[in-house]
Scaffold this motif. Structure first.
Motif, short mmCIF file in Angstrom:
data_model
loop_
_atom_site.label_atom_id
_atom_site.label_comp_id
_atom_site.label_asym_id
_atom_site.label_seq_id
_atom_site.Cartn_x
_atom_site.Cartn_y
_atom_site.Cartn_z
N VAL A 33 -49.76 -43.39 -18.18
CA VAL A 33 -50.46 -44.62 -17.80
C VAL A 33 -51.86 -44.22 -17.34
N LEU A 34 -52.84 -45.03 -17.71
CA LEU A 34 -54.23 -44.73 -17.35
C LEU A 34 -54.82 -45.88 -16.54
N ALA A 35 -55.83 -45.55 -15.77
CA ALA A 35 -56.48 -46.58 -14.97
C ALA A 35 -57.90 -46.17 -14.65
N TRP A 36 -58.68 -47.18 -14.30
CA TRP A 36 -60.01 -46.98 -13.74
C TRP A 36 -59.98 -47.45 -12.29
N PHE A 37 -60.42 -46.58 -11.40
CA PHE A 37 -60.62 -46.91 -10.00
C PHE A 37 -62.12 -46.91 -9.73
N ARG A 38 -62.49 -47.52 -8.62
CA ARG A 38 -63.87 -47.43 -8.18
C ARG A 38 -63.91 -47.30 -6.66
N GLN A 39 -64.99 -46.69 -6.19
CA GLN A 39 -65.19 -46.56 -4.75
C GLN A 39 -66.64 -46.84 -4.43
N ALA A 40 -66.84 -47.91 -3.68
CA ALA A 40 -68.19 -48.29 -3.24
C ALA A 40 -68.49 -47.58 -1.92
N PRO A 41 -69.76 -47.44 -1.59
CA PRO A 41 -70.13 -46.78 -0.33
C PRO A 41 -69.47 -47.45 0.87
N GLY A 42 -68.80 -46.64 1.69
CA GLY A 42 -68.18 -47.15 2.90
C GLY A 42 -66.87 -47.88 2.69
N LYS A 43 -66.36 -47.86 1.45
CA LYS A 43 -65.11 -48.58 1.15
C LYS A 43 -64.09 -47.62 0.55
N GLY A 44 -62.85 -48.08 0.54
CA GLY A 44 -61.78 -47.29 -0.05
C GLY A 44 -61.79 -47.37 -1.56
N ARG A 45 -60.99 -46.52 -2.18
CA ARG A 45 -60.90 -46.51 -3.64
C ARG A 45 -59.96 -47.62 -4.08
N GLU A 46 -60.35 -48.40 -5.08
CA GLU A 46 -59.52 -49.51 -5.56
C GLU A 46 -59.30 -49.42 -7.06
N ASN A 47 -58.12 -49.84 -7.46
CA ASN A 47 -57.76 -49.89 -8.87
C ASN A 47 -58.37 -51.14 -9.48
N VAL A 48 -59.26 -50.99 -10.43
CA VAL A 48 -59.86 -52.17 -11.06
C VAL A 48 -59.20 -52.53 -12.38
#
Length: 122
Positions: A33-48
């Motif tokens: 299974v594959l996914a893209w996560f993102r992490q914005a400055p000052g925030k946690g990593r989220e699965n988009v």
């Protein structure tokens, strides 16, 4: 074991588009299974966005539904994320990830790329 390398990030104006790519090395790509996560400055990593092994099933976070599209090419060991109608709040480091026993929305994910920066200006 998989090694993942992202590319395609950059600076774009609000409303613009980008296409992220993730190249994988390893013989078991199609089993993950594959996914893209993102992490914005000052925030946690989220699965988009997540995608099943065959590509039949996908998951999108509410914040990106209708704007982002995840896809994969198992023959080429590639994962993609099409980002459209970008907003300043989409600014983040984007990571591709893979998990053999993961669910498309919640993982767990075992392998991670180094990330690619996406910056959306207003």
């Amino acid at each position: 074991q998989l090694q993942l390398v992202e590319s395609g990030g950059g600076l774009v104006q609000a409303g613009g588009s980008l296409r992220l790519s993730c190249a994988a090395s390893g013989r078991t790509f199609s089993r993950h299974v594959l996914a893209w996560f993102r992490q914005a400055p000052g925030k946690g990593r989220e699965n988009v966005a997540g995608i099943s092994q065959t590509g039949r099933n996908t998951y999108y976070a509410d914040a990106v539904k209708g704007r982002f599209t995840i896809s994969r090419d198992n023959a080429k060991n590639m994962l993609y994320l099409e980002l459209n109608s970008l907003k300043p709040e989409d600014t983040a480091v984007y990571y591709c990830t893979a998990g053999a026993g993961a669910t498309i929305s919640s993982g767990p994910f075992d392998y991670w790329g180094q990330g690619t920066q996406v910056t959306v200006s207003s």
